[in-house]
Design a protein around this motif. Structure first.
Motif, PDB file in Angstrom:
ATOM      1  N   VAL A 118      66.763 123.573  15.326  1.00 34.32           N
ATOM      2  CA  VAL A 118      66.029 124.012  16.037  1.00 34.32           C
ATOM      3  C   VAL A 118      65.790 123.507  17.378  1.00 34.32           C
ATOM      4  N   ASP A 119      65.736 122.112  17.418  1.00 32.90           N
ATOM      5  CA  ASP A 119      65.488 121.239  18.640  1.00 32.90           C
ATOM      6  C   ASP A 119      66.849 121.354  19.293  1.00 32.90           C
ATOM      7  N   GLY A 120      68.117 121.432  18.887  1.00 36.67           N
ATOM      8  CA  GLY A 120      69.491 121.794  19.633  1.00 36.67           C
ATOM      9  C   GLY A 120      69.348 123.071  20.141  1.00 36.67           C
ATOM     10  N   ASP A 121      68.642 123.959  19.682  1.00 39.38           N
ATOM     11  CA  ASP A 121      68.796 125.283  20.077  1.00 39.38           C
ATOM     12  C   ASP A 121      67.649 125.394  21.300  1.00 39.38           C
ATOM     13  N   GLN A 122      66.539 124.832  20.969  1.00 36.98           N
ATOM     14  CA  GLN A 122      65.779 124.619  22.066  1.00 36.98           C
ATOM     15  C   GLN A 122      66.038 123.937  23.394  1.00 36.98           C
ATOM     16  N   MET A 123      66.866 123.039  23.243  1.00 36.17           N
ATOM     17  CA  MET A 123      67.502 122.334  24.434  1.00 36.17           C
ATOM     18  C   MET A 123      68.531 122.941  25.038  1.00 36.17           C
ATOM     19  N   GLN A 124      69.608 123.636  24.358  1.00 33.16           N
ATOM     20  CA  GLN A 124      70.312 124.507  24.696  1.00 33.16           C
ATOM     21  C   GLN A 124      69.746 125.528  25.664  1.00 33.16           C
ATOM     22  N   GLN A 125      68.612 126.279  25.270  1.00 33.88           N
ATOM     23  CA  GLN A 125      67.704 127.255  26.175  1.00 33.88           C
ATOM     24  C   GLN A 125      67.256 126.851  27.124  1.00 33.88           C
ATOM     25  N   GLU A 126      66.627 125.539  27.128  1.00 30.46           N
ATOM     26  CA  GLU A 126      66.141 124.859  28.231  1.00 30.46           C
ATOM     27  C   GLU A 126      67.041 124.606  29.355  1.00 30.46           C
ATOM     28  N   LYS A 127      68.359 124.071  28.934  1.00 33.42           N
ATOM     29  CA  LYS A 127      69.220 123.892  29.900  1.00 33.42           C
ATOM     30  C   LYS A 127      69.861 125.171  30.408  1.00 33.42           C
ATOM     31  N   LYS A 128      69.757 126.343  29.628  1.00 35.33           N
ATOM     32  CA  LYS A 128      70.187 127.449  30.122  1.00 35.33           C
ATOM     33  C   LYS A 128      69.066 128.385  31.226  1.00 35.33           C
ATOM     34  N   ASP A 129      67.894 128.121  30.856  1.00 33.42           N
ATOM     35  CA  ASP A 129      66.702 128.450  31.883  1.00 33.42           C
ATOM     36  C   ASP A 129      66.888 127.809  33.076  1.00 33.42           C
ATOM     37  N   GLN A 130      67.244 126.561  33.096  1.00 37.04           N
ATOM     38  CA  GLN A 130      67.340 125.446  34.097  1.00 37.04           C
ATOM     39  C   GLN A 130      68.575 126.045  35.168  1.00 37.04           C
ATOM     40  N   ARG A 131      69.722 126.167  34.460  1.00 40.44           N
ATOM     41  CA  ARG A 131      70.979 126.956  35.497  1.00 40.44           C
ATOM     42  C   ARG A 131      70.633 128.073  36.048  1.00 40.44           C
ATOM     43  N   ASN A 132      69.808 128.953  35.079  1.00 43.69           N
ATOM     44  CA  ASN A 132      69.409 130.283  35.759  1.00 43.69           C
ATOM     45  C   ASN A 132      68.418 130.235  36.997  1.00 43.69           C
ATOM     46  N   ALA A 133      67.398 129.266  36.938  1.00 41.49           N
ATOM     47  CA  ALA A 133      66.430 129.023  37.885  1.00 41.49           C
ATOM     48  C   ALA A 133      67.207 128.547  39.231  1.00 41.49           C
ATOM     49  N   ARG A 134      67.917 127.580  39.112  1.00 41.63           N
ATOM     50  CA  ARG A 134      68.899 127.150  40.344  1.00 41.63           C
ATOM     51  C   ARG A 134      69.704 128.343  40.740  1.00 41.63           C
ATOM     52  N   ARG A 135      70.265 128.943  40.020  1.00 37.88           N
ATOM     53  CA  ARG A 135      71.451 130.224  40.437  1.00 37.88           C
ATOM     54  C   ARG A 135      70.270 131.030  41.305  1.00 37.88           C
ATOM     55  N   ARG A 136      69.094 131.190  40.861  1.00 37.62           N
ATOM     56  CA  ARG A 136      68.160 132.373  41.558  1.00 37.62           C
ATOM     57  C   ARG A 136      67.794 131.683  42.865  1.00 37.62           C
ATOM     58  N   ALA A 137      67.501 130.291  42.659  1.00 42.21           N
ATOM     59  CA  ALA A 137      66.813 129.752  43.976  1.00 42.21           C
ATOM     60  C   ALA A 137      67.885 129.720  45.049  1.00 42.21           C
ATOM     61  N   GLN A 138      69.422 129.520  44.781  1.00 38.60           N
ATOM     62  CA  GLN A 138      70.382 129.420  45.667  1.00 38.60           C
ATOM     63  C   GLN A 138      70.658 131.041  46.212  1.00 38.60           C
ATOM     64  N   ALA A 139      70.697 132.106  45.202  1.00 37.36           N
ATOM     65  CA  ALA A 139      70.703 133.312  45.966  1.00 37.36           C
ATOM     66  C   ALA A 139      69.442 133.662  46.802  1.00 37.36           C
ATOM     67  N   ALA A 140      68.362 133.304  46.709  1.00 36.97           N
ATOM     68  CA  ALA A 140      67.191 133.514  47.588  1.00 36.97           C
ATOM     69  C   ALA A 140      67.347 132.861  48.961  1.00 36.97           C
ATOM     70  N   ALA A 141      67.865 131.558  48.656  1.00 36.14           N
ATOM     71  CA  ALA A 141      68.006 130.772  50.010  1.00 36.14           C
ATOM     72  C   ALA A 141      69.233 131.686  50.806  1.00 36.14           C
ATOM     73  N   ARG A 142      70.382 131.847  50.189  1.00 35.52           N
ATOM     74  CA  ARG A 142      71.327 132.829  50.901  1.00 35.52           C
ATOM     75  C   ARG A 142      70.836 134.061  51.408  1.00 35.52           C
ATOM     76  N   ARG A 143      69.812 134.928  50.635  1.00 35.71           N
ATOM     77  CA  ARG A 143      69.217 135.955  51.413  1.00 35.71           C
ATOM     78  C   ARG A 143      68.713 135.803  52.492  1.00 35.71           C
ATOM     79  N   GLU A 144      67.784 134.558  52.480  1.00 31.85           N
ATOM     80  CA  GLU A 144      66.953 134.213  53.364  1.00 31.85           C
ATOM     81  C   GLU A 144      67.705 133.837  54.650  1.00 31.85           C
ATOM     82  N   ARG A 145      68.795 133.211  54.861  1.00 34.07           N
ATOM     83  CA  ARG A 145      69.673 132.764  55.670  1.00 34.07           C
ATOM     84  C   ARG A 145      70.317 134.026  56.284  1.00 34.07           C
ATOM     85  N   LYS A 146      70.687 134.999  55.390  1.00 32.92           N
ATOM     86  CA  LYS A 146      71.437 135.947  56.045  1.00 32.92           C
ATOM     87  C   LYS A 146      70.279 136.902  56.790  1.00 32.92           C
ATOM     88  N   ALA A 147      68.907 136.850  56.348  1.00 38.50           N
ATOM     89  CA  ALA A 147      67.935 137.776  57.191  1.00 38.50           C
ATOM     90  C   ALA A 147      67.617 137.228  58.498  1.00 38.50           C
TER      91      ALA A 147
END
Length: 647
Positions: A495-524
């Motif tokens: 269970v702890d390993g699954d939670q850790m994997q899920q947290e890492k996955k959420d962090q990767r998704n958050a970084r990707r969303r932040a990068q996508a938002a920054a690209r959209r802002e620069r483009k605008a």
């Protein structure tokens, strides 16, 4: 007729059928398990209505390890098996049906369901009666028993039975009364030339049940006919014979069990159980692989004496000679002329001189029969990485694995071997017909010189085997609790390993969303204002920063008209006279490169080869310098760049 009362919670007890002995044939394909049961249906007992198995129903089924699939099964604290079928109308002996006998290199122990909140679905349970007796499962099916498990009767040939608790350390004593033996003929076998005989002794788990005690190196025995001791099928003079009516005392002394080496993960003294829960005719059992006989122990049968038997270097090595049917076949080895490697013989350890076996006949000590007994732990097995991997087939069936460690049931068991209808009665104590003296070791060391009359004021140094059963069951339940803790810890880690994997996955998704938002802002931002000037690919480094470097392409390139023919010059006379327009030929690789060079040089090529009209006046450079096709570029960096582009 009295029936053994079996206490359980849900299912009714099995009925005893008053009929002659009926031996139902056992399925020899017991090892072929059915698929894991994922249904919640419970398996009724054989005596329940509708419980008669169909012709295609397997004898045993691997049970699911999920509580959801077992919720409707009864939760037993005592096994419902066995049922007793009398041998005859007036006989005190019974056959046991249905029952999982230890055979075909498999071993069975009763199992029951655990609580719903447990990590493991099954645990060890007992069978009636809950005391020291002969084992219902660990005996030959040709050995008949009484309902209390203390009376035994043989049939044709030598068959054996072990008791239900092993001796692992300490000093223990029990008695066996000979009710029929030493050549006496039973009434049911009057036509036999040979009478009934008995062998008594101590045996390990690997000792065969369809052979007499003392047959191999896994058991030590005394025979009734001559009073000889037998080990490795070699009778040796020992004591006086015993006959019908005699009482034989069995005494064993084992040193304290050694603790496993914590730093050695392959030490056989580590306790580990390998077992799978199955259902056999309405009862849950733990099925495990029986310990196989080691080749070193088998080689002891060929050794000429005890010295050679205990010396690993003197044991015969495994033969590499090919049989007559395969000696002419080509070798499958990759090496040229390489002989197959043989596994070296391992040393056979013993328990030391403080381990020994002695026998008493009607209270008279016969002395030490065997000393320096072989260790009951399995021989050390080198690690095999291929077998350490988890094995599961496509259907998800769990497979048995050989256990190189102690499973908590190893030791020396009392063993009784009966021949041609012999009968005995076990007395595990505490009240014996001939109680040994408190200091039994002194009597064993000096037989006939010490008074063996009991002294009530002195505490005995030995224990009756009747006390061993409760101790052994406590050890098994302690192992159940240990496995439960390990299973809970493994679940928590998962269970702890699954939670850790899920947290890492959420962090990767958050970084990707932040990068996508920054690209959209620069483009605008770039879309609202002016686009920033593009930097030239040619740059230089100034104080660690890359800055744009102006490129000097030199003077304009002059291509004289003399060296560049026009379409009028290369065309045919008909084309020059009758054609107002000549289409441009298809572009080639050379023409494409020329166009690139022209763009890099900063001039427009208006040659006839790249224009749509035939007559074109070529401009002449003011300098009037003829280049002959060479490009004069004074800047070395620009020239190198152009040469690289051309190449």
């Amino acid at each position: 007729m009295e029936v053994l009362a079996v206490s359980r919670e849900t299912s009714p007890p099995l009925a005893t059928t008053p009929q002659a002995t009926v031996h139902q044939p056992h399925n020899s394909r017991k090892r072929k398990h059915a698929a894991l049961v994922h249904t919640a249906a419970s398996s009724p007992a054989p005596s329940d209505p509708g419980a008669t198995p169909g012709p295609e129903k397997p004898e045993n089924t691997v049970l699911s390890s999920r509580h959801a699939d077992l919720v409707s099964r009864p939760r037993l604290t005592i096994s419902r098996h066995p049922g007793f079928i009398p041998v005859g109308s007036n006989s005190q002996f019974f056959t046991t049906e249905p029952l999982c006998f230890n055979r075909l290199n498999f071993r069975y122990t009763p199992a029951g369901l655990t609580a719903l909140d447990s990590a493991l679905p099954f645990r060890t349970i007992e069978s009636q009666p809950t005391n020291f007796r002969v084992s219902w499962e660990d005996r030959s099916p040709f050995i008949k028993v009484t309902q209390d498990g203390l009376g035994l009767q043989g049939e044709k040939g030598f068959r054996s039975a072990r008791c239900n608790a092993p001796i692992r350390e300490g000093r223990w004593y029990m008695e066996v009364k000979i009710e029929l033996g030493e050549g006496d003929r039973p009434s049911m076998l009057k036509g036999r030339k040979e009478g009934s005989h008995v062998r008594l002794g101590w045996a390990r788990r690997e000792a065969p049940l369809n052979a007499p005690a003392g047959y191999d190196g896994y058991s030590y025995a005394m025979r009734d006919k001559t009073g000889e001791k037998v080990h490795l099928s070699r009778p040796r003079p020992y004591g006086r014979p015993f006959r019908t009516g005699d009482v034989v005392g069995l005494y064993i002394c084992l040193p304290r069990r050694r603790k496993p080496e914590k730093r050695d993960p392959y030490d056989p003294a580590h306790i580990k159980r390998e077992r799978i829960a199955i259902e056999f005719k309405g009862q849950e059992y733990f099925e495990s692989l029986e310990y196989t006989q080691a080749k070193e122990m088998v080689a002891l049968m060929d050794a000429s004496d005890r010295a050679k038997a205990t010396n690993a270097t003197s044991l015969p090595s495994s033969s590499t000679k090919k049989s007559a049917t395969v000696k002419n076949l080509p070798s499958t080895s990759r090496g040229k002329g390489s002989a197959p490697e043989t596994t070296p013989m391992r040393p056979v350890p013993t328990l030391g001189p403080e381990s020994y076996v002695a026998f008493f006949v009607n209270g008279e000590c016969q002395g030490i029969a065997f000393q320096d007994l072989y260790d009951y732990l399995p021989l050390r097995t080198p690690p095999n990485k291929a077998e350490q991997k988890k094995r599961a087939n496509k259907e998800g069936l769990r497979e048995h694995k050989e256990n190189p460690f102690d499973d908590g049931t190893l030791g020396y068991y009392p063993i009784i071997s009966l021949f041609n209808g012999a009968q005995v009665h076990i007395n595990p104590g505490p009240n014996f017909d001939f109680t040994p003296p408190p200091d039994i070791d002194a009597v064993v060391a000096n037989p006939g010189e010490v008074d063996i009359k009991p002294q009530p004021d002195t505490k005995p140094t030995w224990r009756p085997v009747c006390e061993r059963y409760s101790e052994f069951m406590s050890e098994q339940w302690a192992l159940d609790e240990q496995e439960e803790k390990e299973a809970r810890k493994a679940q928590k880690d998962d269970v702890d390993g699954d939670q850790m994997q899920q947290e890492k996955k959420d962090q990767r998704n958050a970084r990707r969303r932040a990068q996508a938002a920054a690209r959209r802002e620069r483009k605008a931002t770039n879309h609202d204002g002016e686009a920033p000037p593009k930097k030239s690919k040619l740059s230089s480094t100034v104080h660690g920063r890359r800055t744009a470097t102006p490129v000097d392409y030199g003077p304009p390139m002059i291509i004289p008209s003399v060296s560049t023919p026009t379409m009028a010059d290369v065309g045919t006379p008909d084309m020059r006279e009758g054609s107002e327009r000549i289409p441009s030929p298809a572009p080639t690789v050379a023409s494409s490169i020329d166009a690139q060079l022209a763009g890099l040089a900063g001039y427009n090529d208006t040659s006839a080869y790249n224009t749509d009209y035939e007559d074109v006046d070529l401009p002449v450079h003011d300098g009037g310098v003829d280049t002959d096709g060479d490009i004069g570029i004074e800047d070395a960096e620009t020239r190198d760049f152009i040469e690289d582009a051309i190449s």
